[in-house]
Design an enzyme around this catalytic site. Structure first.
Site, short mmCIF file in Angstrom:
data_model
loop_
_atom_site.label_atom_id
_atom_site.label_comp_id
_atom_site.label_asym_id
_atom_site.label_seq_id
_atom_site.Cartn_x
_atom_site.Cartn_y
_atom_site.Cartn_z
N SER A 1 0.84 -1.15 -0.03
CA SER A 1 0.40 -0.10 0.28
C SER A 1 1.56 0.96 0.25
CB SER A 1 -1.23 -0.29 1.80
OG SER A 1 -0.35 0.30 2.60
N CYS A 2 0.39 2.44 -0.29
CA CYS A 2 0.86 3.69 0.00
C CYS A 2 0.45 3.75 1.15
CB CYS A 2 0.83 4.30 -1.01
SG CYS A 2 1.19 4.08 -2.37
N ASP A 3 0.65 5.57 1.98
CA ASP A 3 0.68 5.95 2.45
C ASP A 3 0.31 7.74 2.37
OD1 ASP A 3 0.31 4.02 5.26
OD2 ASP A 3 2.02 3.77 4.25
#
Length: 390
Positions: A7-9
């Site tokens: 994922s990204c944040d």
């Protein structure tokens, strides 16, 4: 062993969460570890009536005027993982899965919508209207990585400007948005909008009720209504990153600066700085957006993987842009035996518009997406004195 979260944040701090009278934006882009992420600048441009723009998979009508943008993007596609425009708008996106099915057809990628929002929106709210309008017209879909294995998703977005932020969460063409005007906020691969919905698709609740996801009586929660009953493993595992990011913001609430945001993006115990399995943090961005318009916004981008080992390079939009007409390749970039061979860009990588470029010395059969990119208009790059080029 459990699959590591992929994922990204995204993060934002608005006063009083920030130490100074600044809005601070940050994002880590987690992508396949062998994927090149480049930083590119496109100047503002005017377009003739009836013009179209070819995005990663589909062509859509172009607008009369597009804003200058700086983008951090996977080199093979048209859109961007994150970026900013000349008006101090920053956008980042995240992968998400909902009860709405992910379609098989090609449409706009979430990364295309990031770039379109920046090119067409002069504020965070205007960019939100751009993205939701394009979702309604063209939908979202298509493979989100270059590898042949299918990998598609819907998107959440964090849109930020000098005065406010918006969280936009989508499922197909449906969406809900939450306005954030103070404090700190982060998003990852989770639906986070509960009942505090500021804006929504006009058919959102009627569709949810028709599908049996909402009884029409209980308070309407976008998160509870649209989160999948059996979420993908990567979505479940990413919860630890979301919680970790929330805790790091809580620890620094009231004292967030650009340096603090960079420290958060470099945090490995939480998993926010990723280097595991086939995915890693391939690019990072932090922006300072002063509330006083007399001061310029400053955007810091790594243009390299792993922010814990990278330098954040500053970029400031300016009218004093210097055209770059030729890029010299350092001899250290290739083995001595290959120095006399002609250099050709790797498919999908344009050395005329790239701040950091990976080169290869052989042609490969171009993919369908690469052929689309080759037909797209290439704008001449202009360099800000605060950026270096290698």
């Amino acid at each position: 062993m459990a699959e590591p979260p992929r994922s990204c944040d995204c993060f934002v701090s608005l006063p009083p969460g920030s130490q100074d009278d600044h809005v601070i934006f940050g994002k880590n882009s987690d992508r396949p570890r062998d994927e090149v992420q480049e930083v590119v600048y496109y100047p503002a441009a005017s377009h003739p009536p009836g013009a179209s723009v070819e995005c990663t998979y589909i062509s859509i009508p172009q607008v009369e005027r597009t804003h200058a943008v700086v983008l951090s993007r996977p080199a093979w596609l048209w859109g961007a993982e994150m970026g900013a425009n000349e008006h101090g708008v920053c956008i980042g996106n995240e992968a998400v899965w909902t009860k709405e099915p992910v379609g098989d057809g090609e449409a706009l990628l979430g990364m295309d919508l990031v770039r379109l929002g920046l090119e067409r929106g002069c504020s965070a709210r205007a960019a939100l209207d751009v993205i939701t309008g394009l979702l309604e017209q063209h939908g979202q879909g298509g493979p989100c990585r270059e590898e042949p294995e299918p990998f598609s998703y819907h998107n959440t977005f964090l849109l930020v400007d000098r005065s406010e932020a918006w969280v936009l969460e989508t499922g197909g063409k449906l969406w809900a948005a939450q306005q954030v005007t103070a404090g700190v906020k982060n998003i990852s691969n989770q639906l986070t909008i509960d009942t505090e919905i500021s804006l929504e698709h006009p058919d959102l609740r009627s569709v949810a009720q028709a599908q049996g996801w909402w009884d029409g009586q209980e308070p309407f929660s976008f998160n509870a209504t649209f989160s999948p009953d059996n979420p993908p493993a990567r979505m479940e595992l990413a919860k630890q990153r979301y919680r970790g990011g929330t805790e790091l913001l809580r620890q620094h609430d009231g004292s967030v600066t650009a340096e603090v945001m960079m420290t958060i993006l470099r945090d490995k115990p939480s998993g926010i700085c990723m280097d595991s399995g086939g995915f890693c943090t391939t690019g990072s961005m932090v922006s300072i957006l002063p509330r006083d318009p007399a001061y310029p916004c400053v955007h810091f981008l790594t243009a390299t993987p792993d922010p814990s080992r990278s330098v954040f390079k500053p970029f400031i939009f300016s009218e004093l842009m210097i055209p770059v007409t030729r890029v010299a390749l350092s001899p250290q970039c290739a083995p001595a035996a290959q120095q006399k061979q002609p250099l050709v860009p790797e498919p999908g990588v344009d050395p005329a518009t790239t701040i950091c470029t990976k080169l290869t010395r052989k042609h490969s059969t171009p993919s369908r997406r690469t052929r689309k990119l080759e037909r797209a208009e290439v704008l001449p790059v202009r360099q800000n004195s605060s950026m270096t080029r290698t």
